[in-house]
Structures are given as structure tokens and as C-alpha cells.
Design an enzyme around this catalytic site. Sequence first.
Site, PDB file in Angstrom:
ATOM      1  N   HIS A  23      41.782  41.932  40.232  1.00  0.00           N
ATOM      2  CA  HIS A  23      43.168  42.389  40.084  1.00  0.00           C
ATOM      3  C   HIS A  23      43.832  42.546  41.450  1.00  0.00           C
ATOM      4  O   HIS A  23      44.918  42.003  41.684  1.00  0.00           O
ATOM      5  CB  HIS A  23      43.176  43.728  39.339  1.00  0.00           C
ATOM      6  CG  HIS A  23      44.533  44.332  39.174  1.00  0.00           C
ATOM      7  ND1 HIS A  23      45.263  44.262  38.009  1.00  0.00           N
ATOM      8  CD2 HIS A  23      45.324  45.030  40.046  1.00  0.00           C
ATOM      9  CE1 HIS A  23      46.427  44.872  38.165  1.00  0.00           C
ATOM     10  NE2 HIS A  23      46.480  45.351  39.394  1.00  0.00           N
ATOM     11  N   GLU A  24      43.193  43.287  42.331  1.00  0.00           N
ATOM     12  CA  GLU A  24      43.795  43.523  43.640  1.00  0.00           C
ATOM     13  C   GLU A  24      43.885  42.235  44.453  1.00  0.00           C
ATOM     14  O   GLU A  24      44.834  42.041  45.227  1.00  0.00           O
ATOM     15  CB  GLU A  24      43.022  44.594  44.403  1.00  0.00           C
ATOM     16  CG  GLU A  24      42.994  45.959  43.728  1.00  0.00           C
ATOM     17  CD  GLU A  24      44.387  46.493  43.373  1.00  0.00           C
ATOM     18  OE1 GLU A  24      45.376  46.103  44.040  1.00  0.00           O
ATOM     19  OE2 GLU A  24      44.484  47.299  42.437  1.00  0.00           O
TER      20      GLU A  24
ATOM     21  N   HIS B 162      47.039  40.445  43.615  1.00  0.00           N
ATOM     22  CA  HIS B 162      48.159  40.938  44.425  1.00  0.00           C
ATOM     23  C   HIS B 162      48.122  40.316  45.819  1.00  0.00           C
ATOM     24  O   HIS B 162      49.163  39.916  46.366  1.00  0.00           O
ATOM     25  CB  HIS B 162      48.072  42.464  44.576  1.00  0.00           C
ATOM     26  CG  HIS B 162      48.548  43.250  43.404  1.00  0.00           C
ATOM     27  ND1 HIS B 162      49.788  43.071  42.823  1.00  0.00           N
ATOM     28  CD2 HIS B 162      47.959  44.260  42.712  1.00  0.00           C
ATOM     29  CE1 HIS B 162      49.936  43.931  41.830  1.00  0.00           C
ATOM     30  NE2 HIS B 162      48.853  44.662  41.742  1.00  0.00           N
TER      31      HIS B 162
ATOM     32  N   HIS C 292      49.453  36.889  45.904  1.00  0.00           N
ATOM     33  CA  HIS C 292      50.911  36.905  45.803  1.00  0.00           C
ATOM     34  C   HIS C 292      51.530  37.096  47.181  1.00  0.00           C
ATOM     35  O   HIS C 292      52.578  36.510  47.504  1.00  0.00           O
ATOM     36  CB  HIS C 292      51.329  38.039  44.863  1.00  0.00           C
ATOM     37  CG  HIS C 292      52.701  37.917  44.301  1.00  0.00           C
ATOM     38  ND1 HIS C 292      53.287  38.929  43.572  1.00  0.00           N
ATOM     39  CD2 HIS C 292      53.622  36.922  44.346  1.00  0.00           C
ATOM     40  CE1 HIS C 292      54.494  38.556  43.194  1.00  0.00           C
ATOM     41  NE2 HIS C 292      54.724  37.352  43.649  1.00  0.00           N
TER      42      HIS C 292
END
Length: 677
Positions: A466-467, A470, A473
Amino acid sequence: MTQQNPLLSEWNTPFSIPPFDEIENQHFAAAFDHAFQVERANIDEIGNNKDAPSFSNTIGALDQDGIMDRVLGVFHNLAGSVSNPELEALQRDLSPRYAAFHSETMMNEKLFARIDTLYQARETAGLNAEQLRVLELYHRMFVRAGANLAGDDRKRLSTIMQRLAELGTEFTQNLLADERDWFMELSETDLDGCPSFLKSAANQAAQERDKDSYVITLSRSLIVPFLQFSPRRDLRETAFNAWVKRGENGGDTDNIDIVTETLQLREERANLLGYDTFADFKLETEMAKTPANVRDLLMAVWEPAKAAANADAAKLTRLMHDDGINEDLAPWDWRYYAEKLRKAEHDLDESELKPYFQLDQMIEASFDCANKLFGLTFKPLDVPLYHPDARAWEVLKDGRHMAVFIGDYFARSSKRSGAWCSRFRGQSVQNGVDIRPITVNVCNFAKAPKGEPALLTFDDARTLFHEFGHALHSMLSDVTYGFISGTSVARDFVELPSQLYEHWLSVPEVLEQFARHADTGEAMPRELLDRLLAAENFDQGFATVEYTASALVDLAFHTEPAPSDPMAKQADVLAALDMPAAITMRHATPHFAHVFSGDGYSSAYYSYMWSEVMDADAFAAFMETGDAFDKNTAQKLHDHIYSVGGSKPADVLYTEFRGSLPKVDALLKGRGLDKIA
């Protein structure tokens, strides 16, 4: 001063990474004094420019990274990851001071007049699409920060923003203090029945506190497995109550008065700006647009989730009664008996699974997926960092430098809880030079004893992915203006790249390659992998209820008059929802850092679920091709989601990728709640 202070001098380091080995606490105060002076002079120069306003001499000038960006980037990351009393004192001083500076800038009449002149003539100014978007966002930011206010209203809003900054800092530091100070010392006998990996982690935590025994702390990676595996109901109750009482223990670290004042000031802020409620103000710029749309989403999920949770509670209660405990199922019982139920229904045992999820292997898995999807490669860097546990990589694509990625994975008492992605520098193009980001992932995994591999749960591995979503991105960002780069998107869109990336962890070929036993090096057996994937939605009722309850309480706080007693309001909301008695909110109000450490997720905690509607649909785009790494779909994902930041509205970006916006059905199906009555 600039030569003697490493925060202000040139960084002659690889990729201009901050010179962490030279930076000391005492450097920050002088650096901030200098930065405020320089930034004020820059703002005055832009506002007082005698030339007619142009995009270049106004918006372009504002968008240039300055010394304040550099110093803040280092300070905020260190304050969250390696906090100490000196940094905390400086944080308390800085937060209202910076809020005052921000308000001063937003309410600078000459500066706003130039921006407004450009905005009014935007359609005929010959701007390209990205410039038009950046201008519109800058204008909106100034207006929403009070640029159109006058007189006492203007002064009052500035005062409110300074006080909110103080309160957010106090909330964060109180929470960190409660998490740092509490621990439960145990003997080896107290851990009878617990798996060896939990004992090892508890022993490591004890050593870090100069104890010879075993210690359970409030780090999620330690307390959750303790609640899962400890047969000692009395100890589970003690640990659970400490966990849920963070920020609510009375004394100097109690957060309830802070929450009360924060909610009152947010309501006043919204009213000054012409909005009925803070949620109306906050959600106007998000994909959801209105509180009603948020509530509709949450309630569409709430009833099927509650039905699933209640059905599971009945099963868990029977298991508890079989153990001879003829009482009601309590919150400190749920995880223990859920683990037993998972073993019974799916033949899964965490002790059997965990050796297959080595931290280093999961890092490699996340890198390998990024390579298959986006062509990225990761080269280890040997550079000084801010803590011995942190590590760094250069990120490359076709030989081109894309970013520096820093991973800081282990829990420690100086680090705030949770997991997050941040940056020391964002991406932008300045004076024709593409400035590449320095991005950091911070987690709180249990550290293994020296010489042993760090092992994760499957949920831990999901957090890592998940991190890293980010981080991608941020690192893949390819825009001109820093204001819209990377994760600078709508709050209920920012979780899409991260939650979407989690899906690749569950791709069988990824697990077959990287889920290898810590002792034997053998791949996870296919039948175990099949059992793991079949159980992915196990206990989904519990997970959805604890999350959705938190989001609904957050929404209620910000759509109704500010309560004089937030805890009574929380209780009223949960009672109206008929909250299952054996489940608590994921984040009770006194430790709801998403909402009260700042206003990032205030009235917007729903964002994870809003993004999940999209991420379920987005991953389906790959599944429809029959290839989880389909090149054409990955290119579209790169071009319309990961690389473009906030260059277009979020709904436009998603529609360009997928063709249309999805409905909530995708989320219900993904969580296995679509067939719940």
C-alpha cells in the site's frame, strides 16, 4: 550562517539527498528563521512586481521550490520518524508560526489581486491545459484560505488557523507519548501458547527498553498478534484497553479537550468562509462533493458489513463457550477466536504462514511488480540516512534517474504509529530542469532479534505494498508544476494508487516467486497459497465495520454542530448504527490521528472506501485481459493515474483510464459482501 548550517548550504550529496549525518537539532531554529525571512521577501517581490500579472511572473514564481520547502521536508519527516524532546518543542513553536505565515501569504491583497486578475482572464490568456489547471487550483486555494475576507473576519480566520495548528501538534505529541510510555512486561510463562515469532518480537521489544523479559507495546505489529494468539484473556483485556485508551487517560496527554476545541474552531472556520458545516467546506473539492454522497456510500456498505460481522460474532461466541467462558464476546476476544475460526474454516495458521513473508522478500516483490508494470529498477544506495534502520535505493527507468526511495520499516519508540508515505523533495520542472523526488515509506513492523530475518504477517505485507503504491505515485510523477505533482490530488483519489497496488501482492505468480520460507528458502506450497487466497475475505465483516464506524463518526462530527462532549457524540452515533458490541472503532476519537493531527482526513476518512470502489474496478481492467501485468493496461495506468498528479480532476483521470466511473457494487464484491443479506 548558510555555510555553517547544513540545512541552508548546498547539498553536495548523491542526488542532493539531505546530509543527514551533518544535520543536528539545533540547526532547525536558525534555518526556519532564515527561511521565513527569505520566503516573505519572495512573496513581497511577486506581489509588488510592477509588471502586469502573467502566469510566469506570478503563478510560476510562486510554484518554485524555496528554502522553506527544503527545511520543512527534512523537519517534518524527522519529527515523525525520530522524534525527541528538542524536535517536539520546536514543532510546538513552529506549527502556529507557520500557520500564521501561510495565512499571511493567502491573505496578501496585492498577491491575490494578481492571481485573481489572471484567473478572470484565464480563458483568453493562451495557457496550456496544465497551466490553466494550476492557475485554477491556486486561485481556489487562496479563496478557500480567506483571501476574499476583510476586516475582523480575516483576522479571526488567521487566529483560528494558528490555533488549529497548535492543537494538531499537541494531539500528535500526546498520542506519541501514550504509545511510547505504555508497555506490558511479561514472563515467558505469560506467553505460553503464543507462537515463537511473537515471543521473539516481544523479547526484542524488551531489549530495546533494557528489560530482560518480554514486552508487549502498543505498536500494531506487536499488540495485534498478541491479541490473536494469547490464550490469557486477562492479559488480552489489559493490552486491548491500553490500546483503545490512547489519548484518553487524563493528565497532560489527554486529547479530549483538544478534540472539542478543534471541532468548534473548524465549524467557525467553515462559517466564516460561507459554508454551513466544515464537511460542506472540506468535501467541495473532493470527488464526493457533498456529505450526503459520502453518507450514501458508507451506509450502502454498513448494513451488509454489520450482517456479516454479527454472523461471525455468533460463531466466535460458540468457540469461546466451548472454552468454558460463558460470557459475552468482548472486543479483546474477537481476534483470538477469529484466528481459531480461520484455522477451522481455512486450515490457516499464522505460525505456518509468517515464515513465508520475510520483509526483504516483500520489498523485492514490490520492486519486481513495479518493474513488470512500469519498467522501474532499484539500485541500493550507500548514503548516510537519518536512522540506522532506514535504507535507500536509486530508482531508474531505461537508465534515467527517476527518484530516490527510502524505506524505514521498523517500529521504535521515537516514531509515531501507523504507516505512511512522505517526501523530502517533490517532483517538478524548474528553470528547465526536471527535479526528481526523494520519497520515503515509513512503517512500524516488529523488528527481529539480531541475525534473524524480519517476518511479516500477510496484512503487514499488504501495508508495505500500500505505502509503496503511494511512493510510486510520487516517483513516477511527470508534470511541470510542483503544486500538482505526485500525490497532490483529491483526498478521496489519493488512496487509489496505493490500494490498487495492494492487489499485486495477491497475484499467485508474485507469491510463488517471493513468498519463500525463511529457513528453507522453499516457495510457499501451492495448496497453502490457495488456502491463503481463499481466505482473503475472511473476517471482512469485522474489518469493514470497524473502519466504516470510524468514517461515520468522523462525518457526524463535521456535519452537525460541534459537540461539547465528543465522546458522548461518538457513543450516540455508534448507538444509532447499532454497532456490534464486540467491535470497536478502528480509531476512537482521542487517537483518531487521521482526523485530529491535522485536517487532511477530517470529514474525509471515508476516502479509503471511496478509492476502494475505484481500485476494485481498476484491477478488474487487468483481470479482463487475463494478465495481471498486461502491458497496454499498465501503460494506461501510468499515463492517466500514476504519472499525471493532479493535472486534471480526479473523475476525469479515472474515466480516461477506465472509460467510466464504477459503482459501489465493485467494492462489495471485492470484500465478499455482495451476497450478504
